[in-house]
Design a protein around this motif. Sequence first.
Motif, PDB file in Angstrom:
ATOM      1  N   ILE A   1      40.991  62.426  43.797  1.00 49.44           N
ATOM      2  CA  ILE A   1      41.165  61.778  42.493  1.00 49.44           C
ATOM      3  C   ILE A   1      42.046  60.539  42.638  1.00 49.44           C
ATOM      4  O   ILE A   1      41.785  59.494  42.033  1.00 49.44           O
ATOM      5  N   ALA A   2      43.095  60.646  43.461  1.00 52.48           N
ATOM      6  CA  ALA A   2      43.954  59.492  43.713  1.00 52.48           C
ATOM      7  C   ALA A   2      43.165  58.362  44.368  1.00 52.48           C
ATOM      8  O   ALA A   2      43.324  57.182  44.021  1.00 52.48           O
ATOM      9  N   VAL A   3      42.317  58.719  45.323  1.00 50.97           N
ATOM     10  CA  VAL A   3      41.491  57.712  45.993  1.00 50.97           C
ATOM     11  C   VAL A   3      40.571  57.022  44.991  1.00 50.97           C
ATOM     12  O   VAL A   3      40.468  55.791  44.951  1.00 50.97           O
ATOM     13  N   ASN A   4      39.895  57.812  44.158  1.00 53.19           N
ATOM     14  CA  ASN A   4      39.005  57.228  43.157  1.00 53.19           C
ATOM     15  C   ASN A   4      39.775  56.328  42.193  1.00 53.19           C
ATOM     16  O   ASN A   4      39.305  55.238  41.830  1.00 53.19           O
ATOM     17  N   ALA A   5      40.971  56.774  41.787  1.00 49.47           N
ATOM     18  CA  ALA A   5      41.775  55.986  40.858  1.00 49.47           C
ATOM     19  C   ALA A   5      42.126  54.623  41.457  1.00 49.47           C
ATOM     20  O   ALA A   5      42.086  53.597  40.761  1.00 49.47           O
ATOM     21  N   ILE A   6      42.469  54.582  42.720  1.00 52.46           N
ATOM     22  CA  ILE A   6      42.808  53.318  43.371  1.00 52.46           C
ATOM     23  C   ILE A   6      41.580  52.410  43.464  1.00 52.46           C
ATOM     24  O   ILE A   6      41.649  51.200  43.202  1.00 52.46           O
ATOM     25  N   VAL A   7      40.439  53.000  43.810  1.00 48.75           N
ATOM     26  CA  VAL A   7      39.211  52.205  43.936  1.00 48.75           C
ATOM     27  C   VAL A   7      38.810  51.598  42.595  1.00 48.75           C
ATOM     28  O   VAL A   7      38.508  50.398  42.502  1.00 48.75           O
ATOM     29  N   VAL A   8      38.794  52.400  41.533  1.00 48.27           N
ATOM     30  CA  VAL A   8      38.367  51.867  40.238  1.00 48.27           C
ATOM     31  C   VAL A   8      39.408  50.894  39.677  1.00 48.27           C
ATOM     32  O   VAL A   8      39.056  49.959  38.940  1.00 48.27           O
ATOM     33  N   THR A   9      40.671  51.094  40.017  1.00 41.76           N
ATOM     34  CA  THR A   9      41.723  50.169  39.589  1.00 41.76           C
ATOM     35  C   THR A   9      41.468  48.781  40.163  1.00 41.76           C
ATOM     36  O   THR A   9      41.471  47.769  39.439  1.00 41.76           O
ATOM     37  N   ASN A  10      41.249  48.720  41.458  1.00 36.82           N
ATOM     38  CA  ASN A  10      40.981  47.431  42.096  1.00 36.82           C
ATOM     39  C   ASN A  10      39.675  46.814  41.572  1.00 36.82           C
ATOM     40  O   ASN A  10      39.598  45.601  41.343  1.00 36.82           O
ATOM     41  N   THR A  11      38.680  47.651  41.367  1.00 37.29           N
ATOM     42  CA  THR A  11      37.379  47.165  40.898  1.00 37.29           C
ATOM     43  C   THR A  11      37.482  46.548  39.516  1.00 37.29           C
ATOM     44  O   THR A  11      36.946  45.456  39.256  1.00 37.29           O
ATOM     45  N   ALA A  12      38.153  47.224  38.589  1.00 37.08           N
ATOM     46  CA  ALA A  12      38.289  46.709  37.234  1.00 37.08           C
ATOM     47  C   ALA A  12      39.123  45.435  37.202  1.00 37.08           C
ATOM     48  O   ALA A  12      38.838  44.507  36.431  1.00 37.08           O
ATOM     49  N   ALA A  13      40.164  45.373  38.038  1.00 36.35           N
ATOM     50  CA  ALA A  13      40.974  44.155  38.112  1.00 36.35           C
ATOM     51  C   ALA A  13      40.133  42.968  38.564  1.00 36.35           C
ATOM     52  O   ALA A  13      40.211  41.865  37.994  1.00 36.35           O
ATOM     53  N   ALA A  14      39.328  43.185  39.595  1.00 33.70           N
ATOM     54  CA  ALA A  14      38.473  42.115  40.108  1.00 33.70           C
ATOM     55  C   ALA A  14      37.460  41.670  39.060  1.00 33.70           C
ATOM     56  O   ALA A  14      37.246  40.471  38.831  1.00 33.70           O
ATOM     57  N   ALA A  15      36.832  42.639  38.383  1.00 34.24           N
ATOM     58  CA  ALA A  15      35.846  42.306  37.358  1.00 34.24           C
ATOM     59  C   ALA A  15      36.494  41.576  36.187  1.00 34.24           C
ATOM     60  O   ALA A  15      35.916  40.630  35.627  1.00 34.24           O
ATOM     61  N   GLY A  16      37.700  42.002  35.807  1.00 31.88           N
ATOM     62  CA  GLY A  16      38.412  41.336  34.724  1.00 31.88           C
ATOM     63  C   GLY A  16      38.779  39.911  35.069  1.00 31.88           C
ATOM     64  O   GLY A  16      38.655  38.996  34.243  1.00 31.88           O
ATOM     65  N   ALA A  17      39.234  39.702  36.299  1.00 34.15           N
ATOM     66  CA  ALA A  17      39.585  38.348  36.745  1.00 34.15           C
ATOM     67  C   ALA A  17      38.367  37.431  36.686  1.00 34.15           C
ATOM     68  O   ALA A  17      38.445  36.287  36.202  1.00 34.15           O
ATOM     69  N   LEU A  18      37.238  37.914  37.172  1.00 31.38           N
ATOM     70  CA  LEU A  18      36.034  37.091  37.233  1.00 31.38           C
ATOM     71  C   LEU A  18      35.450  36.829  35.845  1.00 31.38           C
ATOM     72  O   LEU A  18      34.990  35.717  35.552  1.00 31.38           O
ATOM     73  N   SER A  19      35.452  37.847  34.972  1.00 32.43           N
ATOM     74  CA  SER A  19      34.867  37.644  33.644  1.00 32.43           C
ATOM     75  C   SER A  19      35.734  36.716  32.798  1.00 32.43           C
ATOM     76  O   SER A  19      35.208  35.868  32.060  1.00 32.43           O
ATOM     77  N   TRP A  20      37.062  36.852  32.890  1.00 29.77           N
ATOM     78  CA  TRP A  20      37.951  35.934  32.159  1.00 29.77           C
ATOM     79  C   TRP A  20      37.771  34.523  32.691  1.00 29.77           C
ATOM     80  O   TRP A  20      37.691  33.564  31.911  1.00 29.77           O
ATOM     81  N   MET A  21      37.701  34.376  33.999  1.00 30.84           N
ATOM     82  CA  MET A  21      37.498  33.059  34.591  1.00 30.84           C
ATOM     83  C   MET A  21      36.179  32.455  34.123  1.00 30.84           C
ATOM     84  O   MET A  21      36.102  31.267  33.777  1.00 30.84           O
ATOM     85  N   ALA A  22      35.133  33.268  34.076  1.00 34.08           N
ATOM     86  CA  ALA A  22      33.812  32.773  33.680  1.00 34.08           C
ATOM     87  C   ALA A  22      33.797  32.301  32.230  1.00 34.08           C
ATOM     88  O   ALA A  22      33.287  31.215  31.926  1.00 34.08           O
ATOM     89  N   ILE A  23      34.368  33.107  31.322  1.00 31.15           N
ATOM     90  CA  ILE A  23      34.319  32.720  29.915  1.00 31.15           C
ATOM     91  C   ILE A  23      35.235  31.526  29.633  1.00 31.15           C
ATOM     92  O   ILE A  23      34.902  30.648  28.826  1.00 31.15           O
TER      93      ILE A  23
END
Length: 400
Positions: A225-247
């Motif tokens: 669960i800790a591993v999954n939490a770290i993976v999705v944390t990094n993934t959401a951060a990356a997606a948020g950075a890119l979507s904010w940059m795009a808009i």
Amino acid sequence: MVADSSSTIAWLITATALVMLMTPGVGFFYGGLVRKKNFISMISLSFIAFALVSIQWILLGYSLAFGSDISGMLGNLQYLGLNGVSMNTGEAGYPPLLFMIFQMTFAAVTVAIVTSGLAERVKLSSFIIFSLLWTTLVYDPICHWVWGGGWLASLGAIDFAGGMVVHISAGFAALAIALAIGKRAGYGQYSLEPHNIPMTLLGAGLLWFGWFGFNGGSALAANSIAVNAIVVTNTAAAAGALSWMAISWYYGKPSSLGMVTGAVAGLGTITPAAGYVTPLTAVLIGAIAGIVCYKAMLWRIKSGMDESLDAWAVHGVGGFMGTIFTGIFATTAVCSYSGLLEGNIHLFTANVIGAVVVTVYAFIVTYVIAIAIDRTLGLRVSEEEEYVGLDLSQHGECCR
């Protein structure tokens, strides 16, 4: 897979250190966004918040949050002064004393986030009183409701690492105190531009790094669960950075400041869901967070509210969305919970209720605390002190 106690203890010690780093990370992030004359003050508020909460949590806060339940609303005082909080490993696989300090770092960074709403105009003495009252009357009860066996936990609401406890409470508290303290002098009349964007980028990097402990450590074990939490944390951060940059690129220029703000929006939004959703879902959550939080920021600016550093738009709105998304996307492929998409309307309803109640409670109680302090001690500095800057007027220092 069940982790042995030694690996769990080692991981929670590491996670505690990572989350501690987030509080100065908030200071650097905010410090770069203010004018140079308030740079030291803004960073100092985060360090002061950490010191104050460290003592409050040991004396009173931990017991109010995690003591035996009183009518679903608050913990009793059984752990007052850490009485009975053992340093020995218990049935959970880690010492209660370690859990205490891990949770203390969450309380501290939450107060640091709230400083967004009073940047560049708060009286230091009043901030100290506000922080102690806010932690005791807002953070500790909400923490108990969700994580300490209180009424929201009994209702069935879930919050893996602080969507309600940290981000909704801090974001809407920042908005409330901003309304109570009033706008900065000159707001809307002349430019109040950030003075050091590289410092803000550094702060964002520290936050992104520390968030692995924030979310991963909330598994309370060195496990899958800790591993999954770290993976999705990094993934959401990356997606948020890119979507904010795009808009923002669509509307103008793809600023570095916008990109890292989008990352923080993705981080805040995934926080309540980190132990319950898949990496692909995290892409969606992070992308939506970047766009919606960006729109919330534009609305805040258009409305003329001087919630100076956008904790409401990023943490408040992000935490609210993330709490709702948890009720929708939680999946038995990752955890023991199922959300609305798997037919569980009860979890969705419980999380909606939790998000709304925490929003209203944090906003109203914060506003009352702020108004009470303003009418007794005065919440903001004088016009002359604000003009000179808080570095000199409150700390007797300057940034050269």
